[in-house]
Design a protein around this motif. Structure first.
Motif, mmCIF file in Angstrom:
data_model
loop_
_atom_site.group_PDB
_atom_site.id
_atom_site.type_symbol
_atom_site.label_atom_id
_atom_site.label_comp_id
_atom_site.label_asym_id
_atom_site.label_seq_id
_atom_site.Cartn_x
_atom_site.Cartn_y
_atom_site.Cartn_z
ATOM 1 N N LEU A 1 0.857 -1.239 0.129
ATOM 2 C CA LEU A 1 0.099 -0.037 -0.204
ATOM 3 C C LEU A 1 0.962 1.331 0.048
ATOM 4 O O LEU A 1 0.349 2.379 -0.246
ATOM 5 N N GLY A 2 2.344 1.074 0.286
ATOM 6 C CA GLY A 2 2.871 2.344 0.465
ATOM 7 C C GLY A 2 3.102 2.872 1.780
ATOM 8 O O GLY A 2 2.049 2.510 2.590
ATOM 9 N N PRO A 3 3.884 3.710 2.204
ATOM 10 C CA PRO A 3 4.152 4.279 3.495
ATOM 11 C C PRO A 3 2.956 5.065 4.044
ATOM 12 O O PRO A 3 2.689 5.047 5.313
ATOM 13 N N ASN A 4 2.239 6.065 3.402
ATOM 14 C CA ASN A 4 1.450 6.940 3.511
ATOM 15 C C ASN A 4 0.051 6.177 4.013
ATOM 16 O O ASN A 4 -0.381 6.329 5.316
ATOM 17 N N ARG A 5 -0.401 5.394 3.148
ATOM 18 C CA ARG A 5 -1.672 4.722 3.321
ATOM 19 C C ARG A 5 -1.459 3.738 4.828
ATOM 20 O O ARG A 5 -2.115 3.457 5.749
ATOM 21 N N THR A 6 -0.095 3.038 5.022
ATOM 22 C CA THR A 6 0.300 2.155 6.063
ATOM 23 C C THR A 6 0.400 2.825 7.205
ATOM 24 O O THR A 6 -0.459 2.313 8.311
ATOM 25 N N ASP A 7 0.888 3.984 7.175
ATOM 26 C CA ASP A 7 0.883 4.772 8.469
ATOM 27 C C ASP A 7 -0.464 5.104 8.928
ATOM 28 O O ASP A 7 -0.731 5.050 10.262
ATOM 29 N N THR A 8 -1.368 5.529 7.962
ATOM 30 C CA THR A 8 -2.868 5.940 8.498
ATOM 31 C C THR A 8 -3.612 4.640 9.074
ATOM 32 O O THR A 8 -4.091 4.677 10.146
ATOM 33 N N ILE A 9 -3.196 3.634 8.413
ATOM 34 C CA ILE A 9 -4.003 2.172 8.956
ATOM 35 C C ILE A 9 -3.480 2.187 10.318
ATOM 36 O O ILE A 9 -4.254 1.537 11.211
ATOM 37 N N ILE A 10 -2.110 2.056 10.338
ATOM 38 C CA ILE A 10 -1.871 1.699 11.537
ATOM 39 C C ILE A 10 -1.991 2.447 12.971
ATOM 40 O O ILE A 10 -2.180 2.127 14.145
ATOM 41 N N SER A 11 -2.176 3.691 12.534
ATOM 42 C CA SER A 11 -2.358 4.886 13.606
ATOM 43 C C SER A 11 -3.789 4.760 13.935
ATOM 44 O O SER A 11 -4.368 5.555 14.770
ATOM 45 N N SER A 12 -4.715 4.448 13.036
ATOM 46 C CA SER A 12 -6.175 4.265 13.468
ATOM 47 C C SER A 12 -6.309 2.837 14.329
ATOM 48 O O SER A 12 -5.537 1.818 14.550
ATOM 49 N N ASP A 13 -7.572 2.641 14.796
ATOM 50 C CA ASP A 13 -8.062 1.570 15.622
ATOM 51 C C ASP A 13 -9.008 0.584 14.572
ATOM 52 O O ASP A 13 -9.749 -0.106 15.337
ATOM 53 N N VAL A 14 -8.768 0.688 13.433
ATOM 54 C CA VAL A 14 -9.962 0.034 12.549
ATOM 55 C C VAL A 14 -9.401 -1.407 12.504
ATOM 56 O O VAL A 14 -10.129 -2.339 12.498
ATOM 57 N N TYR A 15 -8.094 -1.423 12.530
ATOM 58 C CA TYR A 15 -7.566 -2.671 12.290
ATOM 59 C C TYR A 15 -6.470 -3.116 13.527
ATOM 60 O O TYR A 15 -5.153 -3.174 13.417
ATOM 61 N N PRO A 16 -7.112 -3.572 14.650
ATOM 62 C CA PRO A 16 -5.993 -3.773 15.864
ATOM 63 C C PRO A 16 -5.202 -4.990 15.445
ATOM 64 O O PRO A 16 -5.480 -5.949 14.520
ATOM 65 N N GLN A 17 -3.882 -4.927 15.820
ATOM 66 C CA GLN A 17 -3.308 -6.362 15.674
ATOM 67 C C GLN A 17 -3.812 -7.688 16.260
ATOM 68 O O GLN A 17 -3.913 -7.653 17.669
ATOM 69 N N ASN A 18 -4.229 -8.513 15.520
ATOM 70 C CA ASN A 18 -5.017 -9.620 15.992
ATOM 71 C C ASN A 18 -3.815 -10.656 16.544
ATOM 72 O O ASN A 18 -2.745 -10.810 16.012
ATOM 73 N N LYS A 19 -4.403 -11.710 17.550
ATOM 74 C CA LYS A 19 -3.590 -12.590 18.066
ATOM 75 C C LYS A 19 -4.397 -13.902 18.147
ATOM 76 O O LYS A 19 -5.649 -13.884 18.211
ATOM 77 N N LEU A 20 -3.946 -14.966 17.865
ATOM 78 C CA LEU A 20 -4.798 -16.263 17.929
ATOM 79 C C LEU A 20 -5.069 -16.623 19.336
ATOM 80 O O LEU A 20 -4.559 -15.950 20.421
ATOM 81 N N SER A 21 -6.034 -17.370 19.483
ATOM 82 C CA SER A 21 -6.631 -17.623 21.033
ATOM 83 C C SER A 21 -5.515 -18.445 21.981
ATOM 84 O O SER A 21 -5.667 -18.264 22.980
ATOM 85 N N ASP A 22 -4.459 -18.812 21.197
ATOM 86 C CA ASP A 22 -3.357 -19.621 22.041
ATOM 87 C C ASP A 22 -2.421 -18.627 22.505
ATOM 88 O O ASP A 22 -1.299 -19.169 22.820
ATOM 89 N N GLY A 23 -2.406 -17.626 21.990
ATOM 90 C CA GLY A 23 -1.420 -16.376 22.346
ATOM 91 C C GLY A 23 -0.412 -16.434 21.475
ATOM 92 O O GLY A 23 0.267 -15.354 21.321
ATOM 93 N N SER A 24 -0.326 -17.062 20.212
ATOM 94 C CA SER A 24 0.571 -17.014 19.376
ATOM 95 C C SER A 24 0.141 -15.891 18.426
ATOM 96 O O SER A 24 -0.990 -15.500 18.100
ATOM 97 N N GLU A 25 1.240 -15.477 17.494
ATOM 98 C CA GLU A 25 0.978 -14.473 16.748
ATOM 99 C C GLU A 25 0.597 -14.700 15.243
ATOM 100 O O GLU A 25 1.153 -15.766 14.901
#
Length: 563
Positions: free
Chosen positions: A391-415
């Motif tokens: 997506l390029g740095p600009n779009r990536t920065d906007t996505i990461i700074s938002s709370d729309v896509y929180p970093q997901n983790k599996l139920s067993d705690g692994s990433e």
């Protein structure tokens, strides 16, 4: 009275002589229609011709419900009984290499065949044995309910297959239209068109799309004797097939040829190509086959194998040839300003429109793309560089700074960053641009019904991805066999969804509205999108596709590249 009696007797004799030599047996998969011939003369043709005379029509019964010999304006169509409906394969157009196609003027089986059960060869494409394709590939297959007669005026559903404009045919898995035709009371037509370089990278642009226009002309002129109504044509297609439909919605010359459309999983985020981006792809193709654009002799004599190989190379490297071409569908239709005159997106004023549309995506559109790149779980730390590369740095920065896509983790705690990458990819390329398109459509005069498939049936091409078989996962293409009712051993939930979808299609094909008695309401879209949950319960979240986020704070590809 004597003349009429004599004519009636003669027609009776002709009808007996011309009766099929074999009786259709519904217990057999196919039963070719044959007619009695005498010294090379086809009595079936004579009967049909006589029965079309005004003086004779009262003496001729309608064709039987399982009639497999149909007199069309361009000759007699002969079909087979297959999978519960009458099936007719026909060449709808022909074309010289690199030239526009012309509509067929006689009814012919595909590829010079003489057996009505013969199915068309595919158009030339990568990853297929050369014995399975031919440049003579502009064919279609009609699936006609056995209960129709020539005065039925039934709607016609034309399906356009997917395959990123480089692969696919009428023989794609699940595209037997018999059950869909019988369930909807419509004639289902599956078509194919020139693919890859032969359809989109030649001296003239959009040849593949113009093939589809000729298919519609062919149907409009010839569908009546089968019981269809040429003024009631609905286009439907999946992935690049849906993209093709959107291109035809932007083509003024195509507007009189269909009255409604259904777009499944259109990767709208890419947008149409511009002539300059297309030219970069053409130049790369010409370099691969070692021809110049002006060397007609070289272009015409290039081997089919070399053209297919060069197509594959351009398709695999499209983004590196020109970033605007994108990763997944670099060879595609072109907004050339003459045939396709509008981008139908947010980069230009939207034209006035009036056709009703169904617009659907599946729950996990990007799963196969992401899991093809990463075969095992990846750490959350991989999300940023992968997203940045796509997506390029600009779009990536906007996505990461938002709370729309929180970093997901599996139920067993692994990433596993693939989970959130799949969410981003689905929204970026399919779901959110489709909803933006729906808003534009209804705000400019049309009607649109938006849905999301939260239940599907694992498509054969997805069987190598175990995640696509997990409960709750609906991958790209997993809606196809639901629509056609061709799921093998469906569960009760799948059967219920098949029945619902086909009932909605029946309503939509007839009225332009997918609502019918006994079905939950499907609200037409407004400036607010309320998607129907197809196969599940509960409300589909629309948070990520808020117009202030995707399409604004985070632009789509077509906005980034000015397509």
């Amino acid at each position: 009275m004597f003349v009429c009696s004599l004519l009636s007797s003669f027609l009776l004799v002709v009808s007996v002589l011309a009766a099929p030599a074999t009786v259709t047996n519904p217990n057999k998969s196919e039963s070719p229609a044959t007619s009695v011939a005498f010294k090379g003369f086809d009595w079936g043709d004579l009967r049909n011709i006589l029965c079309e005379l005004a003086i004779a029509k009262n003496f001729c019964p309608r064709a039987p419900a399982d009639g497999l010999n149909i007199l069309t304006p361009i000759g007699t169509a002969r079909g087979t009984f297959a999978s519960g409906a009458n099936r007719f394969a026909v060449r709808y157009a022909s074309a010289n290499r690199w030239a526009p196609s012309t509509v067929a003027t006689t009814w012919q089986f595909p590829n010079g065949a003489s057996d009505p059960s013969t199915m068309p060869l595919a158009c030339p494409q990568p990853q297929m044995d050369s014995s399975s394709y031919s440049e003579d590939c502009l064919s279609m297959v009609l699936y006609v309910p056995t209960f129709l007669h020539k005065d039925s005026k039934a709607p016609v559903m034309v399906w356009i297959h997917g395959g990123s404009f480089v692969t696919g045919s009428v023989l794609n898995a699940g595209l037997d239209g018999s059950k869909l035709a019988m369930a909807t009371g419509s004639i289902v037509v599956v078509i194919q068109y020139r693919l890859g370089a032969l359809g989109f990278l030649g001296p003239e642009s959009n040849l593949g799309a113009k093939d589809v226009v000729n298919a519609l002309h062919f149907l409009k002129d010839n569908i009546g004797p089968f019981g269809g109504d040429g003024s009631k044509i609905t286009l439907a297609g999946q992935s690049s097939g849906a993209n093709m439909i959107r291109a035809l919605l932007a083509a003024p010359s195509a507007q009189p040829l269909f009255r409604s459309a259904s777009l499944h999983s259109d990767p709208m985020g890419y947008g149409f190509l511009t002539p300059s981006v297309r030219q970069d792809l053409v130049n790369s193709f010409l370099e691969k086959i070692q021809c110049s654009a002006s060397d007609t002799s070289c272009l015409n004599s290039a081997s089919l194998n070399s053209i297919v190989d060069a197509t594959s190379s351009v398709n695999d490297n499209g983004q590196s040839i020109n970033a605007a071409a994108g990763i997944g569908e670099p060879i595609r239709v072109v907004r050339d300003g003459s045939f396709i005159t509008s981008p139908l997106d947010s980069t230009a004023p939207f034209p006035h429109v009036n056709k009703p549309l169904l617009i659907s995506t599946v729950k996990n559109e990007a799963t196969v793309t992401v899991y093809s790149m990463f075969g095992s779980p990846t750490p959350n730390s991989a999300f940023l560089p992968v997203c940045d590369a796509i997506l390029g740095p600009n779009r990536t920065d906007t996505i990461i700074s938002s709370d729309v896509y929180p970093q997901n983790k599996l139920s067993d705690g692994s990433e596993d960053s693939r989970i959130v990458l799949e969410d981003v990819g689905t929204d970026q390329m399919w779901r959110c641009p489709s909803w933006t398109f729906a808003r534009n459509w209804v705000q400019n005069g049309g009607r649109a019904f938006v849905g999301v498939y939260t239940l599907g049936a694992t498509y054969p091409s997805n069987e190598g991805f175990s995640i696509c078989s997990q409960d709750g996962q609906v991958c790209h293409e997993d809606d196809i066999e639901i629509v056609f009712g061709t799921v093998s051993n469906p569960t009760s939930s799948q059967t219920a969804l098949i029945n619902e979808v086909q009932a909605r299609y029946r309503a939509f094909l007839n009225s332009g509205d997918p609502n019918a008695p006994g079905l939950s309401p499907w609200q037409a879209s407004t400036s607010t999108i309320t998607p129907l949950n197809l196969g599940g319960v509960g409300i589909i979240s629309t948070e990520a596709c808020d117009p202030s986020f995707w399409g604004a704070a985070v632009p789509f590809d077509y906005q980034i590249f000015g397509l």
